[in-house]
Design a protein around this motif. Structure first.
Motif, PDB file in Angstrom:
ATOM      1  N   VAL A   1       0.824  -1.212   0.000  1.00 30.44           N
ATOM      2  CA  VAL A   1       0.000   0.000   0.000  1.00 30.44           C
ATOM      3  C   VAL A   1       0.857   1.261   0.000  1.00 30.44           C
ATOM      4  N   LEU A   2       1.865   1.278   0.886  1.00 30.68           N
ATOM      5  CA  LEU A   2       2.662   2.498   1.011  1.00 30.68           C
ATOM      6  C   LEU A   2       3.924   2.487   0.158  1.00 30.68           C
ATOM      7  N   GLY A   3       4.315   1.361  -0.367  1.00 26.13           N
ATOM      8  CA  GLY A   3       5.405   1.302  -1.344  1.00 26.13           C
ATOM      9  C   GLY A   3       6.803   1.523  -0.818  1.00 26.13           C
ATOM     10  N   TYR A   4       7.052   1.231   0.457  1.00 25.72           N
ATOM     11  CA  TYR A   4       8.419   1.354   0.972  1.00 25.72           C
ATOM     12  C   TYR A   4       9.288   0.204   0.468  1.00 25.72           C
ATOM     13  N   ARG A   5      10.571   0.463   0.400  1.00 28.31           N
ATOM     14  CA  ARG A   5      11.493  -0.562  -0.087  1.00 28.31           C
ATOM     15  C   ARG A   5      11.465  -1.798   0.822  1.00 28.31           C
ATOM     16  N   PRO A   6      11.384  -2.989   0.212  1.00 28.48           N
ATOM     17  CA  PRO A   6      11.318  -4.223   1.015  1.00 28.48           C
ATOM     18  C   PRO A   6      12.503  -4.397   1.960  1.00 28.48           C
TER      19      PRO A   6
ATOM     20  N   LEU B   1      -1.314   5.237  10.241  1.00 22.36           N
ATOM     21  CA  LEU B   1      -2.206   4.597  11.200  1.00 22.36           C
ATOM     22  C   LEU B   1      -3.144   5.618  11.840  1.00 22.36           C
ATOM     23  N   ASP B   2      -2.634   6.830  12.123  1.00 19.64           N
ATOM     24  CA  ASP B   2      -3.497   7.880  12.682  1.00 19.64           C
ATOM     25  C   ASP B   2      -4.629   8.202  11.718  1.00 19.64           C
ATOM     26  N   ALA B   3      -4.287   8.269  10.431  1.00 19.76           N
ATOM     27  CA  ALA B   3      -5.307   8.575   9.431  1.00 19.76           C
ATOM     28  C   ALA B   3      -6.338   7.454   9.349  1.00 19.76           C
ATOM     29  N   LEU B   4      -5.879   6.196   9.423  1.00 19.75           N
ATOM     30  CA  LEU B   4      -6.811   5.073   9.404  1.00 19.75           C
ATOM     31  C   LEU B   4      -7.726   5.106  10.631  1.00 19.75           C
ATOM     32  N   ARG B   5      -7.171   5.486  11.770  1.00 11.58           N
ATOM     33  CA  ARG B   5      -7.950   5.477  13.016  1.00 11.58           C
ATOM     34  C   ARG B   5      -9.134   6.428  12.941  1.00 11.58           C
ATOM     35  N   VAL B   6      -8.914   7.582  12.312  1.00  6.62           N
ATOM     36  CA  VAL B   6     -10.009   8.555  12.226  1.00  6.62           C
ATOM     37  C   VAL B   6     -10.859   8.332  10.988  1.00  6.62           C
ATOM     38  N   GLY B   7     -10.522   7.297  10.213  1.00  6.64           N
ATOM     39  CA  GLY B   7     -11.335   6.959   9.056  1.00  6.64           C
ATOM     40  C   GLY B   7     -11.046   7.788   7.834  1.00  6.64           C
ATOM     41  N   GLY B   8      -9.818   8.298   7.723  1.00  5.79           N
ATOM     42  CA  GLY B   8      -9.442   9.112   6.575  1.00  5.79           C
ATOM     43  C   GLY B   8      -9.390   8.304   5.291  1.00  5.79           C
ATOM     44  N   ASP B   9      -9.496   8.963   4.156  1.00  2.00           N
ATOM     45  CA  ASP B   9      -9.493   8.301   2.856  1.00  2.00           C
ATOM     46  C   ASP B   9      -8.048   8.065   2.416  1.00  2.00           C
ATOM     47  N   VAL B  10      -7.388   7.082   3.053  1.00  2.00           N
ATOM     48  CA  VAL B  10      -5.991   6.833   2.730  1.00  2.00           C
ATOM     49  C   VAL B  10      -5.775   5.388   2.288  1.00  2.00           C
ATOM     50  N   VAL B  11      -6.848   4.615   2.189  1.00  2.00           N
ATOM     51  CA  VAL B  11      -6.726   3.198   1.891  1.00  2.00           C
ATOM     52  C   VAL B  11      -6.067   2.948   0.545  1.00  2.00           C
ATOM     53  N   ALA B  12      -6.438   3.750  -0.439  1.00  2.00           N
ATOM     54  CA  ALA B  12      -5.948   3.504  -1.792  1.00  2.00           C
ATOM     55  C   ALA B  12      -4.619   4.197  -2.060  1.00  2.00           C
ATOM     56  N   PHE B  13      -4.141   4.983  -1.110  1.00  3.67           N
ATOM     57  CA  PHE B  13      -2.903   5.730  -1.320  1.00  3.67           C
ATOM     58  C   PHE B  13      -1.698   4.801  -1.439  1.00  3.67           C
ATOM     59  N   LYS B  14      -0.834   5.024  -2.431  1.00  7.73           N
ATOM     60  CA  LYS B  14       0.397   4.263  -2.543  1.00  7.73           C
ATOM     61  C   LYS B  14       1.496   5.199  -2.990  1.00  7.73           C
ATOM     62  N   ARG B  15       2.515   5.307  -2.172  1.00  8.12           N
ATOM     63  CA  ARG B  15       3.626   6.208  -2.470  1.00  8.12           C
ATOM     64  C   ARG B  15       4.601   5.524  -3.395  1.00  8.12           C
ATOM     65  N   LYS B  16       5.445   6.324  -4.033  1.00 13.73           N
ATOM     66  CA  LYS B  16       6.527   5.780  -4.845  1.00 13.73           C
ATOM     67  C   LYS B  16       7.599   5.198  -3.940  1.00 13.73           C
ATOM     68  N   ARG B  17       8.251   4.144  -4.418  1.00 16.06           N
ATOM     69  CA  ARG B  17       9.290   3.499  -3.616  1.00 16.06           C
ATOM     70  C   ARG B  17      10.429   4.469  -3.373  1.00 16.06           C
ATOM     71  N   ALA B  18      10.915   4.437  -2.111  1.00 18.47           N
ATOM     72  CA  ALA B  18      12.035   5.324  -1.752  1.00 18.47           C
ATOM     73  C   ALA B  18      13.314   4.822  -2.391  1.00 18.47           C
TER      74      ALA B  18
END
Length: 411
Positions: free
Chosen positions: A350-355, A394-411
């Protein structure tokens, strides 16, 4: 004329009636056997014999533990050795030395020696020692390690298997194999019979740590944790499990001395880590805030999360799982260990961090392109950013923010 030593003369009655005198007395039976009565009243069987022109004596036993008939049997056995050209006295010394060597090289002695060299975390050490004491030592502990066979180890595993402890049976046999390899390395065994047991014990069912990997469902769990009405330290442990995704045992055994809140770092010593390498956990702002709130409650003691019964012991290994059940998350949906799989999956997919950043923060074995293991501070700046990004997510998920589909570019 003294009585002949070859003609049996003693009787049980005569022996019982023999009284001590000022000097040791010898009551001869026959064939060199005699009973020596000491001035103190002790009665010792001895056998007189000659070998290579020398007269020798062999202690046969103490009366009444060794009776007349037993003494004669032992004399006759010694005479057979003598007839074969074997010195009975030297033969006994050799047997005693062999027995001492066998005892010194018993499986239990070597196992305890090997266990003493391990640097496991305390709870795992206690578990392994309990396995050995309950399931191994009673059956093969006294056996010389060089004489043990594969069927003997198999019977150890079978007993555990029959009572349903299949996974433990595999771990016990694995430990026995390590002990046998140690015995070989120290010159006390020639081979490892445990290696012959591959496939002999039923394989344990594959165990997965249930974990939530759907961001929307994770948001619900985070809200449940926020509203948790149980123990304050347990709620803090739940929150830090989600934020830091360390192993449950590492979190439970966290000590205040390992944590630097000003530097926002938690340095876990090698002895507490599964891979036996020190591990550095960057602390996000949210984790620091939780720990500062907790410090007035537990900061005077050793453990960040002390046990309910004694502050000198860490929190129970079931506390977090029990809290999850209390909040309605069953064993098939989420576990304390599952927070690691949750973070690993979402940080990657989802967030696209380097493995490799993720794996290193999980304290898994990660190597650089040259095959060298990364040290504890490898990619520390990037991992700090990742851990803060994860906490903010996680803070955004807790308050129900629209971040589910967000995916950042790999660092």
């Amino acid at each position: 004329m003294p009585p002949s030593e070859d003609a049996p003369m003693l009787t049980d009655t005569a022996i019982r009636k023999a009284k001590p005198a000022d000097k040791p007395q010898r009551l001869f039976d026959g064939g060199g056997l005699y009973l020596e009565v000491s001035p103190a009243g002790g009665k010792l069987w001895r056998w007189k014999y000659r070998i290579n022109g020398k007269e020798k004596r062999l202690a046969i036993g103490i009366y009444p533990d060794t009776g007349l008939a037993d003494a004669r049997d032992k004399r006759d056995a010694a005479r057979k050795l003598l007839a074969a050209g074997i010195d009975p006295g030297e033969h006994r010394k050799a047997e005693k030395a062999a027995g001492e060597e066998r005892a010194a090289n018993s499986f239990e002695v070597i196992a305890r020696e090997w266990l003493g060299k391990q640097t496991w975390v305390e709870h795992y050490r206690v578990k392994v020692e309990a396995w050995m004491v309950n399931d191994v030592y009673p059956y093969i502990g006294a056996r010389p390690v060089a004489e043990l066979s594969a069927p003997e180890f198999l019977r150890v595993g079978r007993r555990m298997e029959e009572r349903g402890a299949i996974e433990s049976a595999h771990r016990v046999l694995q430990t026995c194999g390590q002990i046998m390899r140690y015995a070989i390395a120290t010159g006390r065994a020639d081979r490892n019979p445990v290696a012959d047991l591959k496939g002999a014990i039923a394989s344990p069912a594959e165990r997965h740590h249930a974990a939530i990997t759907d961001p929307a469902v994770l948001g619900g769990l985070l809200r449940a944790i926020e509203g948790y009405t149980g123990d304050v330290t347990t709620r803090a442990a739940l929150n830090l499990s989600a934020l830091l995704f360390v192993r449950p045992g590492e979190l439970r055994h966290a000590e205040w001395a390992e944590i630097d809140l000003d530097a926002a770092e938690w340095n876990i010593p090698a002895g507490k880590m599964k891979m036996r390498q020190p591990h550095l956990v960057p602390l996000c702002k949210q984790a620091v805030a939780i720990l500062r709130e907790l410090q007035p409650l537990t900061g005077r003691g050793q453990y960040v999360f002390p046990g309910g019964r004694s502050p000198r012991r860490p929190m129970s290994n079931n506390a977090i799982n029990a809290a999850l059940r209390r909040m309605g998350f069953g064993t098939d949906s989420m576990t304390a260990h599952g927070f690691r799989a949750t973070a690993r999956t979402i940080l990657d997919e989802v967030l696209g961090y380097r493995p490799d950043f993720i794996e290193h923060q999980l304290a898994h074995a990660v190597k650089d392109p040259n095959g060298r293991a990364y040290n504890r501070t490898a990619h520390l700046a990037e991992r700090r950013k990742m851990m803060q990004g994860w906490a903010d997510y996680l803070d955004a998920l807790r308050v129900g923010g629209d971040v589910v589909a967000f995916k950042r570019k790999r660092a």
